[in-house]
Write an enzyme that holds these catalytic residues in place. Sequence first.
Site, mmCIF file in Angstrom:
data_model
loop_
_atom_site.group_PDB
_atom_site.id
_atom_site.type_symbol
_atom_site.label_atom_id
_atom_site.label_comp_id
_atom_site.label_asym_id
_atom_site.label_seq_id
_atom_site.Cartn_x
_atom_site.Cartn_y
_atom_site.Cartn_z
ATOM 1 N N HIS A 118 0.836 -1.214 0.000
ATOM 2 C CA HIS A 118 0.000 0.000 0.000
ATOM 3 C C HIS A 118 0.859 1.248 0.000
ATOM 4 C CE1 HIS A 118 -0.036 1.080 4.412
ATOM 5 N NE2 HIS A 118 0.062 -0.217 4.617
ATOM 6 N N ASP A 127 5.589 1.260 7.257
ATOM 7 C CA ASP A 127 4.172 1.003 6.927
ATOM 8 C C ASP A 127 3.662 2.068 5.965
ATOM 9 O OD1 ASP A 127 1.565 0.133 6.947
ATOM 10 O OD2 ASP A 127 1.147 0.722 9.000
ATOM 11 N N GLU A 187 -5.265 2.059 1.885
ATOM 12 C CA GLU A 187 -5.317 0.816 2.679
ATOM 13 C C GLU A 187 -5.670 1.119 4.122
ATOM 14 O OE1 GLU A 187 -3.552 -2.288 5.392
ATOM 15 O OE2 GLU A 187 -3.094 -0.174 5.254
ATOM 16 N N GLU A 188 -5.073 2.195 4.642
ATOM 17 C CA GLU A 188 -5.221 2.508 6.071
ATOM 18 C C GLU A 188 -6.650 2.917 6.442
ATOM 19 O OE1 GLU A 188 -2.989 1.749 8.033
ATOM 20 O OE2 GLU A 188 -0.972 2.156 7.273
ATOM 21 N N ASP A 208 3.523 -5.725 3.251
ATOM 22 C CA ASP A 208 3.126 -4.611 4.112
ATOM 23 C C ASP A 208 3.977 -4.694 5.373
ATOM 24 O OD1 ASP A 208 1.970 -2.607 5.515
ATOM 25 O OD2 ASP A 208 -0.073 -3.426 5.512
ATOM 26 N N HIS A 245 2.162 4.063 12.369
ATOM 27 C CA HIS A 245 1.016 4.960 12.596
ATOM 28 C C HIS A 245 1.396 6.132 13.508
ATOM 29 C CE1 HIS A 245 -1.930 1.448 11.534
ATOM 30 N NE2 HIS A 245 -1.031 1.692 10.603
HETATM 31 N N1 BES Z 1 0.547 -2.642 8.146
HETATM 32 C C1 BES Z 1 -0.665 -2.647 8.896
HETATM 33 C C2 BES Z 1 -1.085 -4.056 9.304
HETATM 34 C C3 BES Z 1 -0.315 -4.690 10.431
HETATM 35 C C4 BES Z 1 0.073 -3.952 11.533
HETATM 36 C C5 BES Z 1 -0.072 -6.028 10.398
HETATM 37 C C6 BES Z 1 0.762 -4.579 12.567
HETATM 38 C C7 BES Z 1 0.601 -6.664 11.424
HETATM 39 C C8 BES Z 1 1.026 -5.926 12.529
HETATM 40 C C9 BES Z 1 -1.785 -2.033 8.064
HETATM 41 O O1 BES Z 1 -1.374 -0.942 7.299
HETATM 42 C C10 BES Z 1 -2.845 -1.542 9.024
HETATM 43 O O2 BES Z 1 -2.607 -0.627 9.732
HETATM 44 N N2 BES Z 1 -3.996 -2.200 9.028
HETATM 45 C C11 BES Z 1 -5.040 -1.817 9.947
HETATM 46 C C12 BES Z 1 -6.342 -2.465 9.548
HETATM 47 C C13 BES Z 1 -6.871 -2.006 8.197
HETATM 48 C C14 BES Z 1 -8.121 -2.771 7.852
HETATM 49 C C15 BES Z 1 -7.114 -0.515 8.198
HETATM 50 C C16 BES Z 1 -4.685 -2.256 11.368
HETATM 51 O O3 BES Z 1 -4.024 -3.289 11.539
HETATM 52 O O4 BES Z 1 -5.089 -1.549 12.286
HETATM 53 ZN ZN ZN Z 2 -0.895 0.642 8.804
#
Ligand code: BES
Ligand code: ZN
Length: 441
Positions: free
Chosen positions: A243, A263, A297-298, A325, A402
């Site tokens: 992403h 990220d 994606e976020e 990712d 984040h």
């Molecule tokens: N890169 C993260 C996912 C992640 C974070 C995987 C930590 C494993 C460990 C991704 O960009 C993200 O932040 N995903 C969100 C959920 C998405 C549906 C918005 C999350 O994990 O909060």
């Molecule tokens: Zn993220």
Amino acid sequence: MLRFVSPALRLTHLAAALMLATPLLATTAQAAPAAATAQSQTWITLGEQAFGLLRKIDPDVRSEAQREWVMQTPKPGSHSAALQESRELVHVVHIDNALLPALSEAIHTDTHRCAGFVAHASRAEAFSALNGQQEAQSLARKVVVPSYTIDNQDQVAPMITQVQDSQILSTIQTLSDFQNRYYTSTYGVAASDKIMAMWKALAGTRSDITVEQFTHAGWPQKSVILTIKGTAKPKEIVVMGAHLDSIVSGKVTNETRAPGADDDASGIATLTEVLRVMVANNYKPRRTIQFMGYAAEEEGLLGSAEIAKAYKRQLKKVVGVLQLDMTNYQGSAKDIYIYTDYTNGAQNTFLANLASTYLPTLTVGYDKCGYGCSDHASWYGKGYAASLPFEAAFTDDNPYIHSANDTLANMGNQASDAAKFAKLTLAFGVELGTDGPTVKP
Ligand code: BES
Ligand code: ZN
């Protein structure tokens, strides 16, 4: 581990449920079911074992629907890449929020094997999550299943040696230098344009390579898609994605600093290095290969969801999907963790075999997010075979994501971790892109 990023977030998780539940708990320990309103209840999906624990807390809870899921899980006590098939009955339950903390507590204390539960924003989302596997299986009958043979050593081995950390490092720097890559910000729009320009420059004059942006109706940031047209089976597509957007927790404005170096500048930079090496070797795949940089994606996998939906509607034959990712922070002992949920077991085994064949010094582990944590889940939800090789076990990931501190400096100004993923992705792309005989299921 779910980070709350935006009101638009579609997937909710344990933390969400607990946040909802906390005010209720403060006033009433045991909310009366009769007093429950729409907001005081949550739709969850959970496995048989967790459902049993829930019934001990409240014998009145009812399962609204069940379905057996077939999953690939690591063999207990195994230090190898071995997976075994496991089956679990998954339930949909409409539960009082007041019960969620007790359920969470029970799951944590009762057993280490229990898979926990996932909260959903609506009944429809809970049922669609429950049926996701069924949809995956029914589409699988129509799509191409590759043989997963590993027989292109002559091409893969020399390419792997050409991966350069310094290239990945410089791309991460370029992307994290954007003030942010937020899906509605001017910088987020510019970052997408920059990635398109970088990929176009790498494609050079090759007429079999095209680079386009995928426009989304609901927000300005575009996804980027680079296509290397297959010489023998152009309709069969191998997708490798990451992403391109970034975020920080809390309120985001156009000027908020959100470097997103790990990220997920790391994922885009890893893909970019794979592209550079493929082009440098004049590699011409027999199947079509697409590199994707997903927007938004976020915000709840928005960009990839639209792309996967369009591909399914057009009945595109996506043979396999790899999601990168977070590739540049080694948070756990092993080099690469293959995530086993919202992914395809056969393709995950193939990935582990690629690692042991081409990168024998790397160590591989397994884990799961417990929810659809990245864009692989969009493809999985549309029935395509997806995998997520990740930098760490779920609880050991980069603690700075984040936040304004998700920087290259906080990854030691190196890209040797992402380089491992670039090598694995090269092996994946070339072995699937060159193809063996296609197996019809
Ligand atoms: N890169 C993260 C996912 C992640 C974070 C995987 C930590 C494993 C460990 C991704 O960009 C993200 O932040 N995903 C969100 C959920 C998405 C549906 C918005 C999350 O994990 O909060
Ligand atoms: Zn993220």
